[in-house]
Design an enzyme around this catalytic site. Structure first.
Site, PDB file in Angstrom:
ATOM      1  CE  LYS A  46      -0.470  -0.064   5.047  1.00 17.08           C
ATOM      2  NZ  LYS A  46      -1.407  -0.098   6.185  1.00 17.08           N
ATOM      3  NE  ARG A 144      -6.718   0.807  11.227  1.00 17.70           N
ATOM      4  CZ  ARG A 144      -5.455   0.593  10.871  1.00 17.70           C
ATOM      5  NH1 ARG A 144      -4.571   1.582  10.938  1.00 17.70           N
ATOM      6  NH2 ARG A 144      -5.047  -0.600  10.473  1.00 17.70           N
ATOM      7  CE1 TYR A 265      10.093  32.156   3.466  1.00 16.18           C
ATOM      8  CE2 TYR A 265      10.595  29.806   3.324  1.00 16.18           C
ATOM      9  CZ  TYR A 265      10.204  30.998   2.728  1.00 16.18           C
ATOM     10  OH  TYR A 265       9.921  31.009   1.375  1.00 16.18           O
ATOM     11  CG  MET A 322       7.571  24.070  -1.444  1.00 13.57           C
ATOM     12  SD  MET A 322       6.490  25.093  -2.466  1.00 13.57           S
ATOM     13  CE  MET A 322       5.282  25.627  -1.247  1.00 13.57           C
TER      14      MET A 322
END
Length: 383
Positions: A46, A144, A265, A322
């Site tokens: 998966k 779940r 930043y 980013m």
């Protein structure tokens, strides 16, 4: 070439390189197969095979002898079917409403996790006049997905079981990696009761950590996932698995900053003394977590992310942005580092588990977040 066409990313053009060792992947699967005793060893692929790519991982495992695969989404199952036409493929997230025909068309098996899904699959099979195969999932403690234990014990009298072929009964450990957690024993006992109530149907409970538990709750099929890709299934012990993924990023600029200069930043990292910094062509858009940012004053900062530069472990400086990460390379001799060099972000002592720990997350998230901007290379498995 049209702009919309996909283009191979050459190593020299890439900001970062992701290497996937399919030989190690196959070795890890064989390790789990050998420890599963008489049980069949499947493979959980998966999340795009935990970030390594369904289209490369599934064929490698199939050639090694794996015949059963588990994915999360129907779209992943269709991709797996394309590269493994003869494999058995289960879809863990169940039966989305109205998708029965897709399962039939591609010979896929839903993992039925509720009575609503159970009813829809049975009704479809009745209408088609076919006893199609499916797994039935039981909730033994995860809370779940899955039928309750009580619902499972009542299934023996459910006539809908005659409308399709229940090919597998399964549940999922919640804490298999915690050796002394009493929930593991309760789950084994609950699942064993369901198995006894529905005899003759193959059963599966063990994930990667479950396979290595001393109780050996292997039943007829085990489902290794994370460990196949190099993750440690026994976190309180040495990792028995081989690393599968390594990640390198390219230095695109070197600079020197003076005492007291802020970096990144919001200037959340401050230089103590003159520091040399390397800017890497990778960021959170590539799946490297922003939580690995280094905040504070150099030498005293809350350092999470690290890179291996010229065989030295170097801390991040400032916020992961980013597309860029800044690394403090002051302790690396100037002649040993230059623009264009590749540095290691996953590999060596920076295992996927260690990278996850430093970023305040887990190795699973590191793997499954691996980005698409990397140039990907593969070491083929030998058979």
């Amino acid at each position: 070439m049209k702009a919309s066409q996909a283009r191979f990313i050459a190593d020299a053009e890439a900001g970062s390189l992701l290497h996937i060792d399919l030989g190690a992947l196959v070795s890890n699967w064989r390790f789990m197969r050998d420890r599963a005793g008489d049980a069949e060893a499947s493979a959980v692929v998966k999340a795009d095979a935990y970030g390594t790519g369904i289209e490369t991982t599934v064929p490698a495992l199939y050639r090694a002898g794996c015949r059963t695969f588990f994915v999360a989404h129907l779209s992943e199952a269709v991709r797996a079917r394309t590269v493994a036409p003869e494999a058995t493929i289960y879809v863990l997230n169940g039966l989305p409403p109205g998708t029965c025909e897709v399962y039939r068309e591609f010979e896929l098996r839903p993992v039925l996790g509720s009575l609503d899904e159970f009813e829809e699959w049975a009704a479809f099979c009745r209408a088609q006049g076919q006893k199609l195969k499916a797994a039935v999932h039981f909730d033994t403690g995860m809370h779940r997905l899955g039928l309750t234990v009580a619902q499972g014990l009542n299934l023996k009298n459910d006539s809908r079981l005659k409308d399709f072929e229940p090919a597998l009964l399964m549940s999922h450990f919640a804490s298999a990696e915690e050796r002394d957690n009493p929930l593991n024993r309760r789950q084994i006992e609950a699942f064993s009761a369901i198995r006894q109530s529905l005899p003759g149907i193959p059963c599966s409970l063990a994930n990667s950590s479950g396979i290595l538990r001393e109780e050996k709750p292997h039943f007829e099929l085990v489902r290794p996932g994370y460990a196949l890709y190099g993750g440690n299934p026994t976190p309180d012990q040495a990792n028995p698995m081989r690393p599968v993924v390594s990640l390198q990023s390219r230095i695109i600029q070197l600079r020197t900053v003076e005492e007291g200069e802020g970096v990144g930043y919001n200037s959340r990292w401050t230089a103590r003394g003159k520091r040399r910094l390397a800017t890497l062509s990778i960021g959170y858009a590539d799946g490297y977590p922003r939580s690995a940012s280094s905040i504070g004053v150099s030498g005293e900062a809350t350092t999470r992310g690290m890179a291996i530069v010229a065989d030295r472990l170097c801390p991040f400086a400032g916020t992961v942005s980013m597309d860029l990460i800044i690394v403090d390379v002051t302790d690396v001799p100037e002649n040993d580092v230059k623009r264009g060099d590749l540095v290691t972000l996953i590999g060596g002592e920076l295992t996927i588990d260690e990278v996850g720990r430093r970023a305040g997350t887990i190795g699973y998230e590191i793997l499954t977040s691996l980005g698409r901007r990397y140039a990907r290379t593969h070491r083929e498995a030998e058979f």
